[in-house]
Write an enzyme that holds these catalytic residues in place. Structure first.
Site, PDB file in Angstrom:
ATOM      1  N   GLN A 110      -5.312   7.257   5.079  1.00 38.24           N
ATOM      2  CA  GLN A 110      -4.291   6.662   5.823  1.00 38.24           C
ATOM      3  C   GLN A 110      -3.212   5.975   4.508  1.00 38.24           C
ATOM      4  O   GLN A 110      -1.992   5.848   4.903  1.00 38.24           O
ATOM      5  CB  GLN A 110      -4.882   5.400   6.530  1.00 38.24           C
ATOM      6  CG  GLN A 110      -5.333   4.435   5.579  1.00 38.24           C
ATOM      7  CD  GLN A 110      -7.007   4.497   5.271  1.00 38.24           C
ATOM      8  OE1 GLN A 110      -7.406   5.509   5.498  1.00 38.24           O
ATOM      9  NE2 GLN A 110      -7.518   3.585   4.447  1.00 38.24           N
ATOM     10  N   SER A 127       3.302   7.715  11.433  1.00 37.90           N
ATOM     11  CA  SER A 127       2.087   7.010  10.807  1.00 37.90           C
ATOM     12  C   SER A 127       1.182   8.189  10.246  1.00 37.90           C
ATOM     13  O   SER A 127       1.335   9.326  10.396  1.00 37.90           O
ATOM     14  CB  SER A 127       1.336   6.324  12.091  1.00 37.90           C
ATOM     15  OG  SER A 127       0.600   7.344  12.786  1.00 37.90           O
ATOM     16  N   CYS A 128       0.097   7.757   9.455  1.00 38.80           N
ATOM     17  CA  CYS A 128      -1.000   8.594   8.985  1.00 38.80           C
ATOM     18  C   CYS A 128      -1.442   9.648   9.775  1.00 38.80           C
ATOM     19  O   CYS A 128      -1.647  10.627   9.702  1.00 38.80           O
ATOM     20  CB  CYS A 128      -1.901   7.637   8.064  1.00 38.80           C
ATOM     21  SG  CYS A 128      -2.502   6.269   9.086  1.00 38.80           S
ATOM     22  N   ASN A 129      -2.125   8.920  11.031  1.00 39.80           N
ATOM     23  CA  ASN A 129      -2.650   9.785  11.947  1.00 39.80           C
ATOM     24  C   ASN A 129      -1.695  10.899  12.394  1.00 39.80           C
ATOM     25  O   ASN A 129      -2.229  12.081  12.890  1.00 39.80           O
ATOM     26  CB  ASN A 129      -3.202   8.872  13.155  1.00 39.80           C
ATOM     27  CG  ASN A 129      -4.456   8.276  12.480  1.00 39.80           C
ATOM     28  OD1 ASN A 129      -5.568   8.816  11.961  1.00 39.80           O
ATOM     29  ND2 ASN A 129      -4.688   6.985  12.810  1.00 39.80           N
ATOM     30  N   ARG A 189     -10.493   3.856  10.507  1.00 38.16           N
ATOM     31  CA  ARG A 189     -11.001   2.932   9.741  1.00 38.16           C
ATOM     32  C   ARG A 189     -10.584   1.520  10.225  1.00 38.16           C
ATOM     33  O   ARG A 189      -9.398   1.443  10.784  1.00 38.16           O
ATOM     34  CB  ARG A 189     -10.398   3.121   8.223  1.00 38.16           C
ATOM     35  CG  ARG A 189      -8.840   3.302   7.944  1.00 38.16           C
ATOM     36  CD  ARG A 189      -8.386   1.981   7.643  1.00 38.16           C
ATOM     37  NE  ARG A 189      -6.934   1.798   7.426  1.00 38.16           N
ATOM     38  CZ  ARG A 189      -6.084   1.602   8.380  1.00 38.16           C
ATOM     39  NH1 ARG A 189      -6.212   1.121   9.622  1.00 38.16           N
ATOM     40  NH2 ARG A 189      -4.501   1.325   7.917  1.00 38.16           N
ATOM     41  N   GLY A 209       4.780   2.128  11.137  1.00 34.42           N
ATOM     42  CA  GLY A 209       4.193   0.934  12.307  1.00 34.42           C
ATOM     43  C   GLY A 209       5.579   0.548  12.987  1.00 34.42           C
ATOM     44  O   GLY A 209       5.341  -0.415  13.868  1.00 34.42           O
ATOM     45  N   THR A 231       0.743  -1.159  -0.093  1.00 39.12           N
ATOM     46  CA  THR A 231       0.183   0.122   0.058  1.00 39.12           C
ATOM     47  C   THR A 231       0.737   1.198  -0.010  1.00 39.12           C
ATOM     48  O   THR A 231       0.591   2.163  -0.661  1.00 39.12           O
ATOM     49  CB  THR A 231      -0.940  -0.114   1.265  1.00 39.12           C
ATOM     50  OG1 THR A 231      -1.589  -0.914   1.310  1.00 39.12           O
ATOM     51  CG2 THR A 231      -1.885   1.323   1.252  1.00 39.12           C
ATOM     52  N   ILE A 232       1.698   1.253   0.742  1.00 33.23           N
ATOM     53  CA  ILE A 232       2.754   2.578   1.045  1.00 33.23           C
ATOM     54  C   ILE A 232       3.894   2.527  -0.009  1.00 33.23           C
ATOM     55  O   ILE A 232       4.031   3.627  -0.796  1.00 33.23           O
ATOM     56  CB  ILE A 232       3.306   2.582   2.450  1.00 33.23           C
ATOM     57  CG1 ILE A 232       2.272   2.446   3.273  1.00 33.23           C
ATOM     58  CG2 ILE A 232       4.059   3.796   2.568  1.00 33.23           C
ATOM     59  CD1 ILE A 232       1.297   3.910   3.657  1.00 33.23           C
ATOM     60  N   GLY A 288      -1.036   9.972  20.728  1.00 37.10           N
ATOM     61  CA  GLY A 288      -0.520  11.200  21.385  1.00 37.10           C
ATOM     62  C   GLY A 288       0.917  11.263  21.756  1.00 37.10           C
ATOM     63  O   GLY A 288       1.666  12.162  21.009  1.00 37.10           O
ATOM     64  N   HIS A 341      -9.676   7.654   7.947  1.00 41.57           N
ATOM     65  CA  HIS A 341      -9.734   8.035   9.389  1.00 41.57           C
ATOM     66  C   HIS A 341     -10.507   9.414   9.592  1.00 41.57           C
ATOM     67  O   HIS A 341     -10.411  10.215   8.844  1.00 41.57           O
ATOM     68  CB  HIS A 341      -8.366   8.252  10.053  1.00 41.57           C
ATOM     69  CG  HIS A 341      -7.593   6.920  10.071  1.00 41.57           C
ATOM     70  ND1 HIS A 341      -7.841   5.695  10.506  1.00 41.57           N
ATOM     71  CD2 HIS A 341      -6.186   6.853   9.449  1.00 41.57           C
ATOM     72  CE1 HIS A 341      -6.777   4.885  10.447  1.00 41.57           C
ATOM     73  NE2 HIS A 341      -5.912   5.707   9.689  1.00 41.57           N
TER      74      HIS A 341
HETATM   75  P1  NAD Z   1       1.358  -3.809   3.200  1.00 41.07           P
HETATM   76  O1  NAD Z   1       1.121  -4.823   3.724  1.00 41.07           O
HETATM   77  O2  NAD Z   1       0.304  -3.184   2.157  1.00 41.07           O
HETATM   78  O3  NAD Z   1       2.715  -3.561   2.106  1.00 41.07           O
HETATM   79  C1  NAD Z   1       3.844  -4.295   2.611  1.00 41.07           C
HETATM   80  C2  NAD Z   1       4.658  -4.880   1.704  1.00 41.07           C
HETATM   81  O4  NAD Z   1       5.940  -5.408   2.190  1.00 41.07           O
HETATM   82  C3  NAD Z   1       3.951  -6.009   0.981  1.00 41.07           C
HETATM   83  O5  NAD Z   1       4.310  -6.103  -0.422  1.00 41.07           O
HETATM   84  C4  NAD Z   1       4.859  -7.256   1.426  1.00 41.07           C
HETATM   85  O6  NAD Z   1       4.712  -8.331   0.472  1.00 41.07           O
HETATM   86  C5  NAD Z   1       6.130  -6.824   1.673  1.00 41.07           C
HETATM   87  N1  NAD Z   1       6.820  -7.709   2.523  1.00 41.07           N
HETATM   88  C6  NAD Z   1       6.843  -8.149   3.567  1.00 41.07           C
HETATM   89  N2  NAD Z   1       7.733  -8.590   4.149  1.00 41.07           N
HETATM   90  C7  NAD Z   1       8.750  -8.017   3.528  1.00 41.07           C
HETATM   91  C8  NAD Z   1      10.360  -8.235   3.639  1.00 41.07           C
HETATM   92  N3  NAD Z   1      10.798  -8.994   4.700  1.00 41.07           N
HETATM   93  N4  NAD Z   1      10.871  -7.660   2.628  1.00 41.07           N
HETATM   94  C9  NAD Z   1      10.391  -6.670   1.885  1.00 41.07           C
HETATM   95  N5  NAD Z   1       9.204  -6.647   1.626  1.00 41.07           N
HETATM   96  C10 NAD Z   1       8.391  -7.402   2.505  1.00 41.07           C
HETATM   97  O7  NAD Z   1       1.733  -2.714   4.248  1.00 41.07           O
HETATM   98  P2  NAD Z   1       1.490  -0.992   4.473  1.00 41.07           P
HETATM   99  O8  NAD Z   1       0.280  -0.673   4.525  1.00 41.07           O
HETATM  100  O9  NAD Z   1       2.174  -0.525   3.019  1.00 41.07           O
HETATM  101  O10 NAD Z   1       2.149  -0.736   5.634  1.00 41.07           O
HETATM  102  C11 NAD Z   1       3.695  -0.256   5.577  1.00 41.07           C
HETATM  103  C12 NAD Z   1       4.309   0.238   6.502  1.00 41.07           C
HETATM  104  O11 NAD Z   1       3.648   1.478   6.586  1.00 41.07           O
HETATM  105  C13 NAD Z   1       3.784  -0.221   8.159  1.00 41.07           C
HETATM  106  O12 NAD Z   1       4.873   0.282   8.661  1.00 41.07           O
HETATM  107  C14 NAD Z   1       2.419   0.552   8.315  1.00 41.07           C
HETATM  108  O13 NAD Z   1       2.533   0.721   9.696  1.00 41.07           O
HETATM  109  C15 NAD Z   1       2.770   1.862   7.754  1.00 41.07           C
HETATM  110  N6  NAD Z   1       1.824   2.845   7.453  1.00 41.07           N
HETATM  111  C16 NAD Z   1       0.710   2.117   6.794  1.00 41.07           C
HETATM  112  C17 NAD Z   1      -0.368   3.006   6.454  1.00 41.07           C
HETATM  113  C18 NAD Z   1      -1.602   2.211   5.905  1.00 41.07           C
HETATM  114  O14 NAD Z   1      -2.766   2.539   6.112  1.00 41.07           O
HETATM  115  N7  NAD Z   1      -1.461   1.296   5.045  1.00 41.07           N
HETATM  116  C19 NAD Z   1      -0.484   4.233   6.818  1.00 41.07           C
HETATM  117  C20 NAD Z   1       0.641   4.766   7.194  1.00 41.07           C
HETATM  118  C21 NAD Z   1       1.875   3.854   7.630  1.00 41.07           C
END
Ligand code: NAD
Length: 335
Positions: free
Chosen positions: A301, A139-141, A168, A110, A11-12, A195, A220
């Site tokens: 997010q 993080s997003c929030n 969400r 995260g 996602t990110i 916080g 969110h």
């Molecule tokens: P996600 O699960 O959508 O994507 C993670 C990717 O990493 C996947 O493609 C997965 O296959 C890959 N992956 C897993 N293990 C791996 C490894 N050992 N080496 C390389 N790639 C690997 O997760 P996301 O939502 O993109 O979240 C990523 C980070 O961003 C987290 O720390 C999360 O907390 C943070 N984040 C997420 C959001 C959100 O809402 N999705 C918002 C802000 C921050």
């Protein structure tokens, strides 16, 4: 050109890759994934070199007919900066790899704050991350709250912030998350982690946060009360926030009554993946009662941290100052 590798293409990661590619001073060396899926297929179709993140599983890509350029180590070796966008907790495990190649790395919200030398928000503390080796983009929030609190602190002073975060349950693609039909105080104990996380950007800020989780995937919502150190009018506050490039003050005449229409507006704008990179703040909700400010803002997010990652790349390479970086990022993305 700053050469950027992206480890974790979910996602990110996929959004950060596209945003980096759009910058005039950056190029994407490649992206790394653990296993083949639709995102791996699209990464190659979009022209990114795809690296296997786990050696034992590398053959899965060939079995799925997806071409790889090598192993993640090679990606890290060739990059000036790596953006780690792997799932929570994996970034900390990858730190050793980045250190081995002496490649500065960005981690995501995260991860625990202590994974990095500094937590980062471009509007809040860009300079703290200049030349740092390990930076955590909050993080997003926390990003959404930092963008809002930075100008309020500068202009009026903040006595205390109180925020209820209606979160969400999961992203649209996270089919295993919930709740499906419930409203959860989450976490039940106070304060929620948000916080203290905002305090990684503004250590001296007095802030209490409460979290809930609801059956929604789009965005969110923050219900915000900030006790200011002075008594501006609601119009003054509105003017101040309208001047912030990463806060979109939703005009009443747009008739956007919630996150659904806000996302729909982003799609109408032609935003990639319908992304809302800015805080979506309802102008009409901005209210002053004495020195208490109240408002609602929505946070996408999946995308608000994307421009922040781009700015953090410039901070660790010390290639621009904060204001110039924010402007460059905004102009390349169309913020
Ligand atoms: P996600 O699960 O959508 O994507 C993670 C990717 O990493 C996947 O493609 C997965 O296959 C890959 N992956 C897993 N293990 C791996 C490894 N050992 N080496 C390389 N790639 C690997 O997760 P996301 O939502 O993109 O979240 C990523 C980070 O961003 C987290 O720390 C999360 O907390 C943070 N984040 C997420 C959001 C959100 O809402 N999705 C918002 C802000 C921050």
């Amino acid at each position: 050109m700053i050469r950027v590798g992206i480890n974790g293409y979910g996602t990110i990661g996929k959004r950060v890759a596209d945003a980096v590619r759009d910058q005039p001073d950056m190029e994407v060396v490649g992206v790394a994934k653990t296993r083949p899926n639709f995102e791996a297929e699209r990464a190659v179709a979009r022209g990114y070199d795809l690296y296997a993140a786990i050696e034992d599983r590398a053959s899965q890509f060939a079995d799925a007919g997806i071409e790889t350029a090598g192993l993640v180590d090679e990606l890290v070796a060739q990059s000036d900066v790596v953006v780690d966008a792997t799932p929570s907790g994996i970034g900390a495990q990858n730190k050793e790899l980045y250190e081995e190649y002496d490649t500065p790395a960005l981690y995501q919200g995260g991860e625990d704050a202590d994974v990095a030398d500094v937590s980062f928000n471009a509007r809040g503390n860009f300079d703290d991350a200049r030349n740092a080796d390990h930076v955590r983009v909050v993080s997003c929030n926390t990003t959404g709250l930092s963008r809002l609190l930075a100008p309020l602190r500068e202009e009026y002073g903040v006595e205390k912030a109180r925020v209820t975060l209606v979160r969400r349950g999961g992203d649209p693609g996270q089919t295993s998350r919930g709740p499906i039909d419930d409203i959860l105080p989450n976490p039940i104990t106070l304060p929620s982690h948000h916080g203290p996380d905002v305090n990684t950007i503004f250590p001296d800020l007095d802030i209490d946060t409460l979290g809930l989780k609801v059956p929604a995937t789009l965005m969110h919502m923050h219900s915000v009360n900030v006790t200011l150190e002075s008594e501006p009018s609601a119009d003054d506050v509105r003017d101040l926030l309208e001047g912030e490039s990463r806060i979109f003050c939703i005009p009443p005449e747009f008739d956007i009554d919630g996150t659904g229409k806000l996302k729909e507006y982003a799609k109408d704008l032609g935003r990639p993946r319908g992304d809302v990179w800015e805080n979506g703040l309802w102008s009409e909700s901005v209210t002053m009662e004495g020195n208490d400010l109240y408002l609602f803002q929505a946070i996408h997010q999946e995308s608000d941290v994307v421009p922040e990652n781009v700015d953090a790349i410039r901070a660790v390479t010390d290639s621009m100052d904060g204001a110039e970086s924010i402007e460059t990022t905004n102009s390349a993305l169309g913020i």
